[in-house]
Design a protein around this motif. Structure first.
Motif, PDB file in Angstrom:
ATOM      1  N   ASN A 313      21.927 -17.302 -24.997  1.00 46.64           N
ATOM      2  CA  ASN A 313      23.135 -17.218 -25.096  1.00 46.64           C
ATOM      3  C   ASN A 313      23.995 -17.379 -23.876  1.00 46.64           C
ATOM      4  OD1 ASN A 313      23.028 -16.697 -27.883  1.00 46.64           O
ATOM      5  ND2 ASN A 313      21.991 -14.821 -27.260  1.00 46.64           N
ATOM      6  N   PRO A 314      24.955 -18.294 -23.445  1.00 49.64           N
ATOM      7  CA  PRO A 314      25.663 -18.442 -22.275  1.00 49.64           C
ATOM      8  C   PRO A 314      26.226 -17.193 -21.555  1.00 49.64           C
ATOM      9  CG  PRO A 314      26.968 -19.426 -24.066  1.00 49.64           C
ATOM     10  CD  PRO A 314      25.516 -18.925 -24.453  1.00 49.64           C
ATOM     11  N   MET A 315      25.868 -17.125 -20.288  1.00 46.92           N
ATOM     12  CA  MET A 315      26.358 -15.933 -19.476  1.00 46.92           C
ATOM     13  C   MET A 315      25.389 -14.485 -19.816  1.00 46.92           C
ATOM     14  SD  MET A 315      30.439 -16.708 -19.143  1.00 46.92           S
ATOM     15  CE  MET A 315      30.647 -15.471 -17.816  1.00 46.92           C
ATOM     16  N   LEU A 316      24.700 -14.511 -20.824  1.00 46.11           N
ATOM     17  CA  LEU A 316      24.098 -13.340 -21.332  1.00 46.11           C
ATOM     18  C   LEU A 316      22.776 -13.629 -22.235  1.00 46.11           C
ATOM     19  CD1 LEU A 316      23.863 -10.298 -20.880  1.00 46.11           C
ATOM     20  CD2 LEU A 316      25.038 -10.410 -23.569  1.00 46.11           C
ATOM     21  N   THR A 317      21.803 -14.054 -21.421  1.00 47.25           N
ATOM     22  CA  THR A 317      20.425 -14.609 -22.066  1.00 47.25           C
ATOM     23  C   THR A 317      19.898 -12.799 -22.769  1.00 47.25           C
ATOM     24  OG1 THR A 317      19.794 -16.215 -20.675  1.00 47.25           O
ATOM     25  CG2 THR A 317      17.950 -14.930 -21.602  1.00 47.25           C
ATOM     26  N   PHE A 318      19.563 -13.198 -24.129  1.00 47.48           N
ATOM     27  CA  PHE A 318      18.744 -12.118 -24.642  1.00 47.48           C
ATOM     28  C   PHE A 318      17.570 -12.211 -24.498  1.00 47.48           C
ATOM     29  CE2 PHE A 318      21.874 -11.014 -28.264  1.00 47.48           C
ATOM     30  CZ  PHE A 318      23.238 -10.887 -27.218  1.00 47.48           C
ATOM     31  N   LEU A 319      16.441 -11.100 -24.284  1.00 43.26           N
ATOM     32  CA  LEU A 319      15.312 -11.294 -24.032  1.00 43.26           C
ATOM     33  C   LEU A 319      14.278 -10.125 -24.601  1.00 43.26           C
ATOM     34  CD1 LEU A 319      15.513 -11.797 -20.134  1.00 43.26           C
ATOM     35  CD2 LEU A 319      14.702 -13.495 -21.712  1.00 43.26           C
ATOM     36  N   THR A 320      13.157 -10.481 -25.005  1.00 43.06           N
ATOM     37  CA  THR A 320      12.246  -9.547 -25.623  1.00 43.06           C
ATOM     38  C   THR A 320      11.634  -8.546 -24.534  1.00 43.06           C
ATOM     39  OG1 THR A 320      10.355  -9.387 -26.932  1.00 43.06           O
ATOM     40  CG2 THR A 320      10.474 -11.272 -25.470  1.00 43.06           C
ATOM     41  N   PRO A 321      11.402  -7.499 -24.777  1.00 46.12           N
ATOM     42  CA  PRO A 321      10.745  -6.542 -23.765  1.00 46.12           C
ATOM     43  C   PRO A 321       9.335  -6.891 -23.750  1.00 46.12           C
ATOM     44  CG  PRO A 321      11.084  -5.325 -25.965  1.00 46.12           C
ATOM     45  CD  PRO A 321      11.893  -6.395 -26.037  1.00 46.12           C
ATOM     46  N   THR A 322       8.766  -7.669 -24.774  1.00 46.12           N
ATOM     47  CA  THR A 322       7.123  -8.118 -24.790  1.00 46.12           C
ATOM     48  C   THR A 322       6.996  -8.745 -23.475  1.00 46.12           C
ATOM     49  OG1 THR A 322       7.519 -10.019 -25.741  1.00 46.12           O
ATOM     50  CG2 THR A 322       7.073  -8.075 -27.242  1.00 46.12           C
ATOM     51  N   ILE A 323       8.017  -9.394 -22.554  1.00 49.21           N
ATOM     52  CA  ILE A 323       7.591 -10.300 -21.621  1.00 49.21           C
ATOM     53  C   ILE A 323       7.604  -9.377 -20.265  1.00 49.21           C
ATOM     54  CG2 ILE A 323       8.782 -12.162 -22.578  1.00 49.21           C
ATOM     55  CD1 ILE A 323      11.122 -11.842 -20.503  1.00 49.21           C
ATOM     56  N   ILE A 324       7.887  -8.181 -20.551  1.00 54.86           N
ATOM     57  CA  ILE A 324       7.921  -7.141 -19.163  1.00 54.86           C
ATOM     58  C   ILE A 324       6.514  -6.508 -19.084  1.00 54.86           C
ATOM     59  CG2 ILE A 324       9.012  -4.981 -18.064  1.00 54.86           C
ATOM     60  CD1 ILE A 324      11.586  -5.743 -19.640  1.00 54.86           C
ATOM     61  N   THR A 325       5.541  -6.905 -18.323  1.00 55.94           N
ATOM     62  CA  THR A 325       4.284  -6.738 -18.073  1.00 55.94           C
ATOM     63  C   THR A 325       3.880  -6.106 -16.792  1.00 55.94           C
ATOM     64  OG1 THR A 325       3.808  -9.032 -17.612  1.00 55.94           O
ATOM     65  CG2 THR A 325       3.625  -7.968 -20.033  1.00 55.94           C
ATOM     66  N   GLY A 326       4.977  -6.095 -15.917  1.00 59.05           N
ATOM     67  CA  GLY A 326       4.863  -5.362 -14.720  1.00 59.05           C
ATOM     68  C   GLY A 326       4.151  -6.453 -13.518  1.00 59.05           C
ATOM     69  N   ASP A 327       4.005  -7.540 -13.804  1.00 59.17           N
ATOM     70  CA  ASP A 327       3.372  -8.469 -12.993  1.00 59.17           C
ATOM     71  C   ASP A 327       4.065  -9.662 -12.822  1.00 59.17           C
ATOM     72  OD1 ASP A 327       2.781  -9.717 -15.180  1.00 59.17           O
ATOM     73  OD2 ASP A 327       0.636  -9.752 -15.144  1.00 59.17           O
ATOM     74  N   ARG A 328       5.210  -9.972 -13.551  1.00 55.02           N
ATOM     75  CA  ARG A 328       6.055 -11.224 -13.510  1.00 55.02           C
ATOM     76  C   ARG A 328       5.383 -12.219 -14.011  1.00 55.02           C
ATOM     77  NH1 ARG A 328       9.224  -9.834  -7.595  1.00 55.02           N
ATOM     78  NH2 ARG A 328       9.906  -7.749  -8.132  1.00 55.02           N
ATOM     79  N   SER A 329       4.116 -12.126 -14.549  1.00 55.90           N
ATOM     80  CA  SER A 329       3.597 -13.300 -15.182  1.00 55.90           C
ATOM     81  C   SER A 329       4.111 -14.055 -16.443  1.00 55.90           C
ATOM     82  CB  SER A 329       2.288 -12.969 -15.411  1.00 55.90           C
ATOM     83  OG  SER A 329       2.163 -12.040 -16.836  1.00 55.90           O
ATOM     84  N   ASN A 330       5.301 -13.585 -16.936  1.00 58.43           N
ATOM     85  CA  ASN A 330       5.952 -13.985 -18.030  1.00 58.43           C
ATOM     86  C   ASN A 330       7.464 -14.417 -17.662  1.00 58.43           C
ATOM     87  OD1 ASN A 330       3.837 -13.576 -19.737  1.00 58.43           O
ATOM     88  ND2 ASN A 330       4.186 -11.512 -19.708  1.00 58.43           N
ATOM     89  N   THR A 331       7.689 -14.496 -16.524  1.00 55.84           N
ATOM     90  CA  THR A 331       9.258 -14.651 -16.206  1.00 55.84           C
ATOM     91  C   THR A 331       9.433 -16.239 -16.389  1.00 55.84           C
ATOM     92  OG1 THR A 331       8.281 -14.866 -13.732  1.00 55.84           O
ATOM     93  CG2 THR A 331       9.387 -12.981 -14.472  1.00 55.84           C
ATOM     94  N   ASP A 332       8.421 -16.980 -16.817  1.00 56.98           N
ATOM     95  CA  ASP A 332       8.693 -18.487 -16.979  1.00 56.98           C
ATOM     96  C   ASP A 332       9.757 -18.350 -18.473  1.00 56.98           C
ATOM     97  OD1 ASP A 332       6.225 -17.015 -18.484  1.00 56.98           O
ATOM     98  OD2 ASP A 332       6.289 -19.018 -19.718  1.00 56.98           O
ATOM     99  N   VAL A 333       9.636 -17.198 -19.165  1.00 58.05           N
ATOM    100  CA  VAL A 333      10.781 -17.099 -19.957  1.00 58.05           C
ATOM    101  C   VAL A 333      12.169 -16.953 -19.684  1.00 58.05           C
ATOM    102  CG1 VAL A 333      11.310 -15.594 -22.086  1.00 58.05           C
ATOM    103  CG2 VAL A 333       9.076 -15.956 -21.698  1.00 58.05           C
ATOM    104  N   VAL A 334      12.323 -16.283 -18.836  1.00 60.96           N
ATOM    105  CA  VAL A 334      13.664 -16.313 -18.083  1.00 60.96           C
ATOM    106  C   VAL A 334      14.098 -17.699 -17.375  1.00 60.96           C
ATOM    107  CG1 VAL A 334      14.849 -15.211 -16.254  1.00 60.96           C
ATOM    108  CG2 VAL A 334      13.177 -13.738 -17.390  1.00 60.96           C
ATOM    109  N   ALA A 335      12.881 -18.523 -16.852  1.00 57.67           N
ATOM    110  CA  ALA A 335      13.252 -19.541 -16.347  1.00 57.67           C
ATOM    111  C   ALA A 335      13.626 -20.629 -17.398  1.00 57.67           C
ATOM    112  CB  ALA A 335      12.030 -20.262 -15.508  1.00 57.67           C
ATOM    113  N   HIS A 336      12.971 -20.437 -18.502  1.00 62.04           N
ATOM    114  CA  HIS A 336      13.037 -21.209 -19.779  1.00 62.04           C
ATOM    115  C   HIS A 336      14.614 -20.864 -20.066  1.00 62.04           C
ATOM    116  CE1 HIS A 336      11.984 -23.409 -23.252  1.00 62.04           C
ATOM    117  NE2 HIS A 336      12.816 -22.718 -24.082  1.00 62.04           N
ATOM    118  N   GLU A 337      14.939 -19.862 -20.420  1.00 59.05           N
ATOM    119  CA  GLU A 337      16.306 -19.631 -20.798  1.00 59.05           C
ATOM    120  C   GLU A 337      17.406 -20.073 -19.994  1.00 59.05           C
ATOM    121  OE1 GLU A 337      16.190 -18.922 -23.930  1.00 59.05           O
ATOM    122  OE2 GLU A 337      14.136 -18.476 -23.873  1.00 59.05           O
ATOM    123  N   LEU A 338      17.214 -19.784 -18.576  1.00 58.92           N
ATOM    124  CA  LEU A 338      18.064 -20.134 -17.721  1.00 58.92           C
ATOM    125  C   LEU A 338      18.428 -21.789 -17.741  1.00 58.92           C
ATOM    126  CD1 LEU A 338      19.909 -20.060 -15.031  1.00 58.92           C
ATOM    127  CD2 LEU A 338      17.844 -20.062 -13.590  1.00 58.92           C
TER     128      LEU A 338
END
Length: 643
Positions: A313-338
């Protein structure tokens, strides 16, 4: 308000060929004039998922004024639509799904004749046909007063127990692909882009956020009745599925000058730490394919019931908390939504049959962002896993489903835009083009492509024509070698595909081979593994294993009790395949608290494949967990367990 337009100019505006149209809004929130996005009229651009006939009459702006009622689980208020119609148009056709229409009027309040047809398809909802009076043709304004149904498919009303804070209720919307017609009466098609504004009135102890510019501050405006009003504006034409909101006990933390994260207090610090690199991502993306055109890039971390990894969603990406694992290994999801800020939000598939133009482009772009920030090996890990997913998906498909990435506008089954190959085969198509054309040439082309088609819809045929015109013109041998039509419309993987291989995953493969050959689980030593390494190992294990070996894995690697939702999902698939019952209590808890389809669908599918004992258990788990799922997730699981 609009003035009467000359017939020639009216036709030009309908098809988006005229430069400007003024979108009326509330007097104190009026958006500046915005370009009218074109309506594509080629045969493959015909959207079978809408009742609208935009070539006759179209919506250009939506102004929402809604009360959020947690007691009745409804939204009530009005939608004021700005419309453009041909001079001889008799009516405008909108999409509505279980909306209770109170009245339809023109700008002066005079009643307009309308019909709300019965549902002609369980997925499409109803056609709302409004007669265009002379007054409407002069002002271009229709006002619809309505109320949503408590079970509106776009809305999930969560009780306090399903939130992180456990004290306040929560509401969020999920519009993709065609769910927004359950709370907004408009033309719900990605090819009919619209500007919009909104006022939401919510309980005084809650905060509303939307995928738009905030006009009323973070805490809104206090009303005499104790509620708060929040006002928003999107002055760029977007596909209507991107109109999104959430209401909850939300807090905000800035991450940079143009970014920040919203979530409940209990998750705020964890989310801020996990997404600390988002400003670098925005810069990397802009350096690749042109400026970020949306102003801010904020994120909203939702409760676990959210059905997707993320929603762009523009200006406000919605994210699942399941990607928060403490090691930033799932921040590809943020890159994808960006990345969707360019592919999907900026240039949008005109119909859901061409959704690879959205997801395939974005998956490729995501990988380039990750490479820019974290190096070639990080990108190779994700590309290698993507290849695995693509080949596995194709192998699992029935012959009838083994088509290309587009159904040429004819797909009308299941969930529109819901195709794994849209992501994986689409991104591999672009990776092949990068390889054959050269990265510099392909990057320059994509930058110009996003600029040329900004804020417009696109089709597969349109993209291929654009590529041929701007890159391949006069180069028949090169074009032939690319196999463009086979990639876009054919089955399988063409032989010019590029398989990127990861050294990191090769080391995981070595450990996997050693364990499969009989080595001890203690030798795996996964300390420091990323999610991607875990998935390579778990998905690579034999599907048939002895109970003792499964117990050894579980006890040594702590799979049933893992705090990584991806690891648990992959482990439960293996446990189900071998009827390993010690994992089932954790599995039962898992499907009751995780609502992300990517992670729970495989569990239910695995159970349904165990003919002797699995289906009854799948249905039992679903019956217990269904109230915690988003309507779309619940519908997807219902299809699985009914097979």
């Amino acid at each position: 308000m609009r003035k009467l337009l000359a017939p020639a100019l009216m036709s030009a505006l309908l098809l988006g060929t005229a430069p400007l149209a003024i979108a009326p809004a509330l007097a104190d929130t009026a958006a500046p004039a915005a370009p009218v996005a074109p309506i594509l009229t080629t045969p493959e651009a015909r959207d079978v998922w809408t009742h609208a006939d935009p070539e006759t009459a179209r919506v250009t702006h939506v102004s929402l004024d809604l009360d959020v009622d947690f007691a009745s689980h409804t939204l009530a208020g009005s939608a004021t639509l700005s419309v453009l119609a041909k001079p001889d148009a008799k009516a405008i056709v909108l999409d509505a799904d279980d909306l209770a229409i109170t009245s339809v009027t023109d700008a002066s309040g005079a009643a307009l004749a309308y019909t709300l047809a019965p549902k002609d398809n369980a997925e499409l909802g109803s056609a709302l046909t409004v007669t265009l009076s002379e007054a409407v043709k002069k002002t271009g304004t229709i006002r619809i007063a309505y109320r949503t149904a408590p079970a509106a498919s776009a809305l999930q009303w969560l009780p306090p127990a399903m939130t992180f804070g456990k004290t306040r209720p929560y509401l969020y919307s999920q519009g993709q692909a065609i769910h927004n017609r359950s709370w907004i009466p408009t033309q719900d098609s990605p090819g009919i882009r619209q500007t919009w504004d909104a006022t939401l009135r919510v309980p005084g102890d809650l905060v509303a956020v939307m995928s738009a510019e905030k006009l009323s501050g973070a805490k809104g405006e206090k009303l005499p009745d104790g509620r708060r009003a929040f006002r928003f504006r999107m002055d760029k034409p977007v596909p209507p599925y991107l109109i999104a909101f959430a209401v909850g006990d939300l807090k905000f933390k800035a991450l940079g000058p143009r970014s920040g994260v919203w979530t409940e207090a209990a998750m705020l610090d964890k989310a801020a730490s996990e997404f600390a690199d988002v400003e670098k991502m925005i810069t990397a993306a802009s350096n690749l394919y042109g400026p970020y055109r949306w102003g801010r890039y904020d994120m909203l971390v939702l409760p676990p019931a959210f059905p997707y990894g993320g929603m762009e969603n523009p200006m406000l990406t919605f994210l699942t908390p399941t990607i928060i694992t403490g090691d930033r290994s799932n921040t590809d999801v943020v890159a994808h939504e960006l990345a969707h800020s360019w592919s999907g939000n900026l240039v949008t598939n005109a119909t859901w049959s061409d959704s690879w133009l959205n997801e395939g482009f974005t998956t490729y772009f995501e990988n380039r962002i990750m490479e820019s920030l974290y190096g070639k090996e990080r990108a190779a890990v994700e590309a290698d896993l993507e290849w695995d997913n693509m080949t596995r998906d194709i192998a699992d498909m029935s012959d009838a489903m083994k088509t290309g990435m587009t159904a040429a506008g004819t797909r009308l089954h299941g969930n529109p835009g819901d195709g794994a190959l849209d992501y994986t085969k689409g991104s591999n198509f672009l990776r092949m083009l990068e390889n054959r054309l050269g990265r510099a040439t392909f990057d320059a082309y994509l930058t110009s492509y996003f600029d040329r088609h900004a804020f417009q819809p696109q089709t597969t045929a349109g993209f291929l024509a654009d590529l041929r015109e701007h890159v391949l013109k006069g180069k028949p041998a090169l074009e032939l070698s690319l196999q463009l039509d086979r990639w876009a419309y054919g089955a399988g993987i063409p032989d010019n595909a590029v398989h990127v291989k990861s050294a990191t995953l090769a080391r995981v493969d070595d450990k996997l081979a050693a364990f499969t050959a009989g080595g001890p689980a203690s030798a795996v030593q996964p300390q420091g593994w990323s999610t991607q390494e875990w998935l390579r190992f778990l998905n690579g294990l034999p599907r048939t294993m002895e109970r003792a070996r499964l117990a050894e894995l579980d006890q040594t690697l702590h799979l049933s009790t893992s705090e990584n939702a991806y690891v648990q999902s992959a482990w439960f698939e293996l446990a189900i395949a071998n009827h390993y019952e010690p994992a089932f209590p954790a599995m039962r808890d898992y499907v009751g608290r995780i609502g992300r389809g990517l992670l729970v669908y495989p569990v239910y599918k695995g159970l349904m494949q165990q003919a002797e004992w699995g289906p009854p258990l799948a249905r039992e788990l679903f019956d217990a967990a269904k109230p915690t799922y988003h309507p779309e997730t619940a519908a997807g699981i219902a299809r699985i367990v009914s097979e």
